[in-house]
Write a protein that holds these residues in place. Structure first.
Motif, PDB file in Angstrom:
ATOM      1  N   VAL A 106       6.113  -1.034   2.936  1.00 49.95           N
ATOM      2  CA  VAL A 106       5.240  -1.402   2.501  1.00 49.95           C
ATOM      3  C   VAL A 106       5.105  -3.168   2.391  1.00 49.95           C
ATOM      4  O   VAL A 106       5.024  -3.783   3.305  1.00 49.95           O
ATOM      5  CB  VAL A 106       5.872  -1.412   0.560  1.00 49.95           C
ATOM      6  CG1 VAL A 106       7.254  -1.971   1.603  1.00 49.95           C
ATOM      7  CG2 VAL A 106       5.419  -1.915  -0.390  1.00 49.95           C
ATOM      8  N   VAL A 107       3.480  -3.964   1.580  1.00 53.60           N
ATOM      9  CA  VAL A 107       3.082  -4.980   1.994  1.00 53.60           C
ATOM     10  C   VAL A 107       2.634  -5.663   0.738  1.00 53.60           C
ATOM     11  O   VAL A 107       2.868  -5.405  -0.112  1.00 53.60           O
ATOM     12  CB  VAL A 107       1.851  -4.740   2.768  1.00 53.60           C
ATOM     13  CG1 VAL A 107       0.830  -6.191   3.210  1.00 53.60           C
ATOM     14  CG2 VAL A 107       1.752  -4.048   4.099  1.00 53.60           C
ATOM     15  N   GLY A 108       3.407  -7.313   1.310  1.00 56.98           N
ATOM     16  CA  GLY A 108       2.956  -8.248  -0.553  1.00 56.98           C
ATOM     17  C   GLY A 108       2.229  -8.679   0.800  1.00 56.98           C
ATOM     18  O   GLY A 108       2.694  -9.852   1.405  1.00 56.98           O
ATOM     19  N   VAL A 109       1.286  -9.199  -0.626  1.00 57.58           N
ATOM     20  CA  VAL A 109       0.389 -10.601  -0.558  1.00 57.58           C
ATOM     21  C   VAL A 109       0.891 -11.121  -1.129  1.00 57.58           C
ATOM     22  O   VAL A 109       0.378 -10.811  -2.767  1.00 57.58           O
ATOM     23  CB  VAL A 109      -1.330  -9.564  -0.128  1.00 57.58           C
ATOM     24  CG1 VAL A 109      -1.933 -10.605   0.178  1.00 57.58           C
ATOM     25  CG2 VAL A 109      -1.194  -8.529   0.771  1.00 57.58           C
ATOM     26  N   TYR A 110      -0.200 -12.614  -1.267  1.00 56.59           N
ATOM     27  CA  TYR A 110      -0.070 -13.221  -2.003  1.00 56.59           C
ATOM     28  C   TYR A 110      -1.509 -14.161  -1.481  1.00 56.59           C
ATOM     29  O   TYR A 110      -1.247 -14.376  -0.406  1.00 56.59           O
ATOM     30  CB  TYR A 110       0.892 -14.867  -1.663  1.00 56.59           C
ATOM     31  CG  TYR A 110       0.793 -16.042  -2.937  1.00 56.59           C
ATOM     32  CD1 TYR A 110       0.093 -15.686  -4.265  1.00 56.59           C
ATOM     33  CD2 TYR A 110       0.302 -16.833  -2.503  1.00 56.59           C
ATOM     34  CE1 TYR A 110       0.169 -16.608  -5.220  1.00 56.59           C
ATOM     35  CE2 TYR A 110      -0.431 -17.819  -2.995  1.00 56.59           C
ATOM     36  CZ  TYR A 110      -0.477 -18.224  -4.205  1.00 56.59           C
ATOM     37  OH  TYR A 110      -0.459 -19.178  -5.200  1.00 56.59           O
ATOM     38  N   LYS A 160       1.056   2.675   3.605  1.00 62.55           N
ATOM     39  CA  LYS A 160       1.850   1.411   3.306  1.00 62.55           C
ATOM     40  C   LYS A 160       1.276   1.115   2.185  1.00 62.55           C
ATOM     41  O   LYS A 160       0.550   0.107   1.945  1.00 62.55           O
ATOM     42  CB  LYS A 160       1.472   1.236   4.341  1.00 62.55           C
ATOM     43  CG  LYS A 160       2.801   1.332   6.329  1.00 62.55           C
ATOM     44  CD  LYS A 160       1.982   0.204   7.286  1.00 62.55           C
ATOM     45  CE  LYS A 160       2.584   0.987   8.095  1.00 62.55           C
ATOM     46  NZ  LYS A 160       2.331   0.183   9.198  1.00 62.55           N
ATOM     47  N   PRO A 161       2.199   1.267   1.176  1.00 65.60           N
ATOM     48  CA  PRO A 161       1.489   0.451   0.065  1.00 65.60           C
ATOM     49  C   PRO A 161       1.778  -0.483  -0.090  1.00 65.60           C
ATOM     50  O   PRO A 161       1.996  -1.802   0.471  1.00 65.60           O
ATOM     51  CB  PRO A 161       2.293   1.263  -1.019  1.00 65.60           C
ATOM     52  CG  PRO A 161       3.590   1.874  -0.896  1.00 65.60           C
ATOM     53  CD  PRO A 161       3.255   2.133   0.311  1.00 65.60           C
ATOM     54  N   VAL A 162       0.295  -1.437  -0.919  1.00 64.62           N
ATOM     55  CA  VAL A 162      -0.125  -3.114  -1.216  1.00 64.62           C
ATOM     56  C   VAL A 162      -0.075  -3.675  -2.740  1.00 64.62           C
ATOM     57  O   VAL A 162      -0.081  -3.156  -3.118  1.00 64.62           O
ATOM     58  CB  VAL A 162      -1.500  -3.509  -0.751  1.00 64.62           C
ATOM     59  CG1 VAL A 162      -1.443  -5.021  -0.950  1.00 64.62           C
ATOM     60  CG2 VAL A 162      -1.345  -3.414   0.711  1.00 64.62           C
ATOM     61  N   VAL A 163       1.283  -4.645  -2.419  1.00 60.57           N
ATOM     62  CA  VAL A 163       1.328  -5.023  -3.941  1.00 60.57           C
ATOM     63  C   VAL A 163       0.958  -6.595  -3.201  1.00 60.57           C
ATOM     64  O   VAL A 163       1.191  -7.735  -2.438  1.00 60.57           O
ATOM     65  CB  VAL A 163       3.201  -5.109  -4.092  1.00 60.57           C
ATOM     66  CG1 VAL A 163       3.216  -5.576  -5.112  1.00 60.57           C
ATOM     67  CG2 VAL A 163       3.701  -4.168  -4.421  1.00 60.57           C
ATOM     68  N   LEU A 164      -0.510  -6.851  -4.477  1.00 60.13           N
ATOM     69  CA  LEU A 164      -0.985  -8.490  -4.751  1.00 60.13           C
ATOM     70  C   LEU A 164      -0.238  -9.153  -5.635  1.00 60.13           C
ATOM     71  O   LEU A 164      -0.005  -8.849  -6.472  1.00 60.13           O
ATOM     72  CB  LEU A 164      -2.363  -7.658  -4.766  1.00 60.13           C
ATOM     73  CG  LEU A 164      -3.186  -8.967  -4.943  1.00 60.13           C
ATOM     74  CD1 LEU A 164      -3.389  -9.940  -3.382  1.00 60.13           C
ATOM     75  CD2 LEU A 164      -4.623  -8.498  -4.785  1.00 60.13           C
ATOM     76  N   LEU A 165      -0.214 -10.260  -5.070  1.00 60.37           N
ATOM     77  CA  LEU A 165       0.060 -10.992  -6.426  1.00 60.37           C
ATOM     78  C   LEU A 165      -1.146 -12.525  -5.710  1.00 60.37           C
ATOM     79  O   LEU A 165      -1.213 -13.165  -4.706  1.00 60.37           O
ATOM     80  CB  LEU A 165       1.268 -12.141  -5.876  1.00 60.37           C
ATOM     81  CG  LEU A 165       1.608 -14.028  -6.639  1.00 60.37           C
ATOM     82  CD1 LEU A 165       1.884 -13.285  -8.382  1.00 60.37           C
ATOM     83  CD2 LEU A 165       3.478 -13.807  -6.556  1.00 60.37           C
ATOM     84  N   GLY A 222      -6.635   1.029  -3.763  1.00 66.76           N
ATOM     85  CA  GLY A 222      -5.292   1.609  -4.168  1.00 66.76           C
ATOM     86  C   GLY A 222      -4.082   1.328  -3.908  1.00 66.76           C
ATOM     87  O   GLY A 222      -2.550   1.324  -3.939  1.00 66.76           O
ATOM     88  N   ALA A 223      -4.206  -0.029  -4.481  1.00 68.80           N
ATOM     89  CA  ALA A 223      -3.047  -0.751  -4.489  1.00 68.80           C
ATOM     90  C   ALA A 223      -2.337  -1.704  -5.958  1.00 68.80           C
ATOM     91  O   ALA A 223      -2.964  -1.099  -6.741  1.00 68.80           O
ATOM     92  CB  ALA A 223      -3.741  -2.787  -4.177  1.00 68.80           C
ATOM     93  N   VAL A 224      -1.546  -2.665  -6.270  1.00 68.77           N
ATOM     94  CA  VAL A 224      -0.986  -3.043  -7.447  1.00 68.77           C
ATOM     95  C   VAL A 224      -1.028  -4.307  -7.131  1.00 68.77           C
ATOM     96  O   VAL A 224      -0.701  -5.095  -6.222  1.00 68.77           O
ATOM     97  CB  VAL A 224       0.384  -2.357  -7.840  1.00 68.77           C
ATOM     98  CG1 VAL A 224       0.570  -2.855  -9.014  1.00 68.77           C
ATOM     99  CG2 VAL A 224      -0.137  -0.702  -7.831  1.00 68.77           C
ATOM    100  N   ARG A 225      -1.762  -4.888  -8.435  1.00 72.45           N
ATOM    101  CA  ARG A 225      -1.586  -6.758  -8.688  1.00 72.45           C
ATOM    102  C   ARG A 225      -0.381  -6.533  -9.509  1.00 72.45           C
ATOM    103  O   ARG A 225       0.102  -6.578 -10.255  1.00 72.45           O
ATOM    104  CB  ARG A 225      -2.796  -6.919  -9.507  1.00 72.45           C
ATOM    105  CG  ARG A 225      -2.418  -8.600  -9.524  1.00 72.45           C
ATOM    106  CD  ARG A 225      -3.526  -9.715 -10.285  1.00 72.45           C
ATOM    107  NE  ARG A 225      -4.086  -8.538 -11.425  1.00 72.45           N
ATOM    108  CZ  ARG A 225      -3.526  -9.488 -12.901  1.00 72.45           C
ATOM    109  NH1 ARG A 225      -2.754 -10.295 -11.985  1.00 72.45           N
ATOM    110  NH2 ARG A 225      -3.755  -8.734 -13.990  1.00 72.45           N
ATOM    111  N   VAL A 226       0.503  -7.575  -9.563  1.00 71.51           N
ATOM    112  CA  VAL A 226       1.589  -8.274 -10.409  1.00 71.51           C
ATOM    113  C   VAL A 226       1.878 -10.025 -10.730  1.00 71.51           C
ATOM    114  O   VAL A 226       0.741 -10.107  -9.494  1.00 71.51           O
ATOM    115  CB  VAL A 226       3.104  -7.627  -9.439  1.00 71.51           C
ATOM    116  CG1 VAL A 226       3.282  -6.159  -9.298  1.00 71.51           C
ATOM    117  CG2 VAL A 226       3.024  -8.373  -7.857  1.00 71.51           C
TER     118      VAL A 226
END
Length: 666
Positions: free
Chosen positions: A193-197, A217-222, A256-260
């Protein structure tokens, strides 16, 4: 492989002073010396961390593949020139203040630089540690424009038991971009899984996130909420209504990503996704406390999840409630195995997509050491149930770290210390979609060259139905119109006619109306138009513009002169299909007005979706256009009629913005 598994590295500015960057970088580099050659460079010579140093790169027999720049900015040009002269092809620019001339010399030599002004790079798979701080090995890939935010994410990942597989601080992105760093994670086996800022978005970000998602590999975007396009003054209502986060969210949906919103939310969601994506929104809640179960159920619903009633709960302990949430009513204390039995019943029952165990479990062994072994065994059984059924299991434990909590995490079950973070993460997980490729164009792009004004916009947007109208330049022409009243009279050229009092409606004497407007606004082309007097029409806005970060976008929302007041909009990257346009319409708060509110006839939503789709295709196919706005668009049972339109070219966009001043002025 230069930035992930170099054969040799050199830390320029290595130091024995623990307060300096060069100390951390040297210490990290030495961790990987069993895999690669490590050179420590200090202009004063001597020992660093009990290891010998060289005074310059030219003293090294063979050019290192990767050089870390940890010297003051004034010394960087000389170090870079020396490095390029000996054949170095990769740099990590820790130092801030490295000017463009240095970066240009690096690129012209065929070399690459990560940064500058970055925290460094870490790769658990290759024992590469060229960054400030410590990282716990794990499965979360981190790409961050801010080194400190990335370091915080890494620390939270360690505390959650998730850990980091690779960390890349891209800094100023003078050469190596976040897009490249993300694409490099597609084939990185340790990363699940990938976290992006990111604070700004460059070309290819959506495609990179889509490729990661397609690779499982889902992506979580900040992000901080200020993309390049959002900082510009908006000329049209479309721009004024669309914040940068709206566009970022549209980009996430496409990819297909999610923003937090916070680093903690990123790690919480990543922990859930690292164990598999929940199949749906149905949550089964188990607790040994009725109060905690009820709180969990409320938070689940608030997060957009559902807590469905359970039809089949055979096998629950005696005395436990058969509702959802399931209250074990003390059964867990009587026999710890009842926690596992309850999880197994719900996971195997087929009525929920996720099981949440909330409360005291994880605390027994801490408070009563003699129970630790039994509690760990139950934790392992819970993990087995999750693996065997494929149903996501998430635990909220009152203990942040215990033997049972560690066993759960080691077995692939995420654990949170608070129930609100648990449910928020599951709600975020439910928003994770699949990548959507831009649809193929259905219609050839219009070849009509754009001219300023309302009449020209009508010609260009020939797929839109407008009321009958014609140009008038005198009171006599207005008075002899063949159109049927009542009329609307408009000046052809203003972008915002209402604000400039350049439109009159319900006109019965067009000649008199023309004389009055002409006296105020002066010579020019005016438009006399039949009014759309249909009953039960709903006024909306359809707009499209070219976002500097993500390209063309399309918007639909509540329209008319109060559009900004209601701020009820839905936006997607363009182009969209009519099906996606339908989804946009359904997201509007005002959507019920289109389906027959209080007995009114239903509007022609299919026709509305078609206009949205065609508008999106036009902005996507015409790179010469900056913005399109149809406002208001009147949608009734017999179709869609637009009663005003504005088209702005790329050539005209910025001068027009300058002429209207600040965003507030628009």
């Amino acid at each position: 492989m230069i930035f992930s598994d170099p054969a040799s590295v050199a830390v320029v500015g290595a130091s024995d002073d623990p307060a300096k960057w060069g100390h951390w970088l040297a210490r990290g580099a030495l961790v990987g010396r069993d895999r690669r050659t490590v050179h420590l460079v200090n202009h004063g010579g001597g020992l660093v961390l009990s290891e010998p140093t060289v005074r310059s790169l030219s003293e090294i027999a063979e050019a290192p593949e990767l050089v870390v720049l940890a010297v003051p900015a004034a010394h960087v040009p000389a170090v870079v020139d020396e490095a390029l002269a000996v054949g170095v092809r990769g740099f990590v620019g820790i130092t801030s203040g490295i000017d463009e001339a240095v970066v240009r010399r690096i690129r012209e030599a065929g070399a690459r630089i990560l940064g500058p002004n970055c925290l460094g790079v870490f790769d658990a798979a290759t024992s590469l540690h060229l960054a400030w701080g410590r990282f716990q090995s794990g499965s979360l890939g981190v790409v961050s424009q801010s080194g400190q935010v990335g370091l915080e994410i890494g620390g939270l990942a360690a505390a959650s038991g998730l850990g980091v597989s690779r960390f890349v601080s891209v800094g100023n992105q003078a050469d190596v971009t976040a897009t490249e760093a993300l694409l490099d994670l597609v084939s990185h086996d340790m990363t699940t899984v990938v976290g992006v800022y990111l604070e700004s978005f460059g070309p290819g970000i959506v495609a990179a996130m889509s490729e990661l998602r397609a690779a499982g590999k889902p992506v979580v975007l900040l992000t901080v909420g200020s993309s390049t396009a959002a900082r510009e003054a908006a000329l049209t209502h479309t721009g004024a209504l669309t914040s940068s986060l709206d566009v970022v969210d549209a980009a996430c949906r496409r990819a297909g990503a999610v923003r937090v919103a916070t680093p903690a939310a990123l790690v919480d969601l990543a922990a859930v996704l690292s164990c598999g994506t929940p199949r749906g929104r149905r949550v089964g809640v188990i607790s040994d406390s009725g109060g905690q179960g009820a709180i969990a159920a409320d938070l689940a619903v608030a997060a957009g999840l559902s807590v469905p009633p359970l039809a089949s709960v055979d096998g629950l302990p005696a005395g436990a409630s058969r509702r959802n949430p399931v209250d074990l009513a003390g059964a867990g204390e009587r026999d710890l195995a009842n926690y596992a039995r309850a999880v197994e019943v719900l996971a195997r029952g087929g009525e929920v997509d996720t099981v949440v165990l909330s409360g005291y479990f994880g605390s027994y062994g801490e408070d009563t050491p003699s129970l630790e072994s039994a509690e760990v065994s139950v934790a392992e059984r819970i993990c087995a149930a999750a693996r065997e059924t494929g149903v996501a299991v998430v635990v909220h434990s009152m203990r942040p770290d215990s033997a049972a909590v560690r066993a759960l995490r080691a077995g692939g079950v995420p654990v949170q210390h608070t129930i609100e973070r648990t449910m928020a993460a599951l709600g975020d997980a439910a928003r994770l979609g699949t990548p959507r490729r831009p649809p193929a164009p259905r219609h050839p792009a219009t070849a009509v060259p754009h001219r300023p004004g309302y009449l020209a916009a009508r010609d260009l947007l020939d797929f839109v139905r407008f009321p009958r109208a014609h140009a008038v330049t005198s009171a006599a022409e207005a008075g002899s119109t063949p159109l049927t009243g009542p009329y609307a009279l408009k000046a052809d050229w203003p972008a915002h006619k209402s604000e400039q009092d350049a439109v009159k409606i319900d006109v019965t004497d067009p000649a008199a109306a023309f004389e009055e407007m002409h006296a105020r606004l002066g010579p020019g082309t005016y438009v006399l138009e039949e009014m759309d007097t249909r009953q039960n029409a709903v006024e909306l806005i359809i707009g499209a513009r070219r976002d500097h970060s993500f390209g063309p976008v399309v918007l639909v929302g509540a329209g008319g002169i109060h559009a900004e007041l209601f701020n009820d909009t839905a936006i997607e990257l363009a182009p969209v299909t009519p099906a996606t346009a339908h989804d946009m319409i359904e997201r509007l708060v005002c959507a019920p007005l289109l389906s027959g509110w209080r007995g009114a006839p239903a509007a022609d939503v299919d026709a509305l979706a078609e206009v949205i789709a065609r508008t999106s295709e036009t902005i996507a196919a015409r790179p010469d256009l900056a913005e399109i706005e149809l406002n208001p668009v009147r949608v009734g049972p017999d179709g869609v009629v637009a009663v005003d339109a504005l088209v702005i070219t790329m050539d005209d966009a910025h001068p027009l913005r300058d002429s209207v001043g600040s965003p507030a002025a628009t």
